[in-house]
Design an enzyme around this catalytic site. Sequence first.
Site, PDB file in Angstrom:
ATOM      1  N   CYS A 151       0.993  -1.215   0.177  1.00  0.00           N
ATOM      2  CA  CYS A 151      -0.002  -0.040  -0.033  1.00  0.00           C
ATOM      3  C   CYS A 151       0.848   1.236   0.060  1.00  0.00           C
ATOM      4  O   CYS A 151       1.472   1.345   0.998  1.00  0.00           O
ATOM      5  CB  CYS A 151      -0.844  -0.091   1.175  1.00  0.00           C
ATOM      6  SG  CYS A 151      -2.006   1.437   1.286  1.00  0.00           S
ATOM      7  N   GLU A 167       6.121   6.190   4.865  1.00  0.00           N
ATOM      8  CA  GLU A 167       6.576   4.933   5.165  1.00  0.00           C
ATOM      9  C   GLU A 167       6.391   4.435   6.468  1.00  0.00           C
ATOM     10  O   GLU A 167       6.123   5.079   7.384  1.00  0.00           O
ATOM     11  CB  GLU A 167       8.002   4.698   4.924  1.00  0.00           C
ATOM     12  CG  GLU A 167       8.620   3.440   4.813  1.00  0.00           C
ATOM     13  CD  GLU A 167       7.900   2.517   3.478  1.00  0.00           C
ATOM     14  OE1 GLU A 167       6.845   2.090   4.108  1.00  0.00           O
ATOM     15  OE2 GLU A 167       8.324   2.565   2.529  1.00  0.00           O
TER      16      GLU A 167
END
Length: 251
Positions: free
Chosen positions: A2, A111
Amino acid sequence: MCGRFALAATPDAVKSMLAVMELDPFPPRYNIAPTQPILMALAGPSRAPGSNLPDRRAMLVRWGLIPSWAKNPADLPLLFNARSETAAEKASFKAAMRHRRALVPASGFYEWRRVGTKRAEPYWVRPRHGGPIAFAGLMESWSEPGGTELDTGAILTTEANEDLRGIHHRMPVVIDPQDFARWLDCLNQEPRDVADLLRPAEPGFFEAVPVSDKVNKVANVGPELQERAEGPAAAVPGEKPQKDDDQLTLF
């Protein structure tokens, strides 16, 4: 996987950085996800005789590359990243790597650092000098059975540098402005000629800011996603990274 990144720079700043001929106005976007439209810049078809100005065009593409040969995209994984080390040889990316290299403007990316087996800590990773910056991208057009053409794209990734590998082992490839022309020149520069550009950012280029898990939801799109959170501890450079085998990994 994702993916998430952001583009909060003004259209004028992006146009100036990319040196594109035209760029329509757009709002700031703080949580861009795969399958959504993203902005790309590619080399234009030609230059005016005697002109030293770049001939570049901006376009919106679907984030998630569909190879031109694909019969049914549903049979393929969502190709929003391409490993720079192998893109020139992979069937899904080699044509785009040779003929349609692109720049993807961004203000930074998100991240996730895996903690244990059930928790992930999100970080907003931004350039220390401010933005915008440009990721290395690939563009491919795919024709639907009915004849409609869909422009799609992916972001190239490389090994994380020492600043970020404590969070994750991959990061997007950043193309420096002085290398824009060479990267986009698919007429004269073959993939092997630009392979030296596919490297991690220099140490100190990025800083990672711990943020809340609001970014996990695509529906959350406000600037508060980039505000520093108190919870996550700072990543330790050199710490063993986690492999991208879950839904909370990006590049």
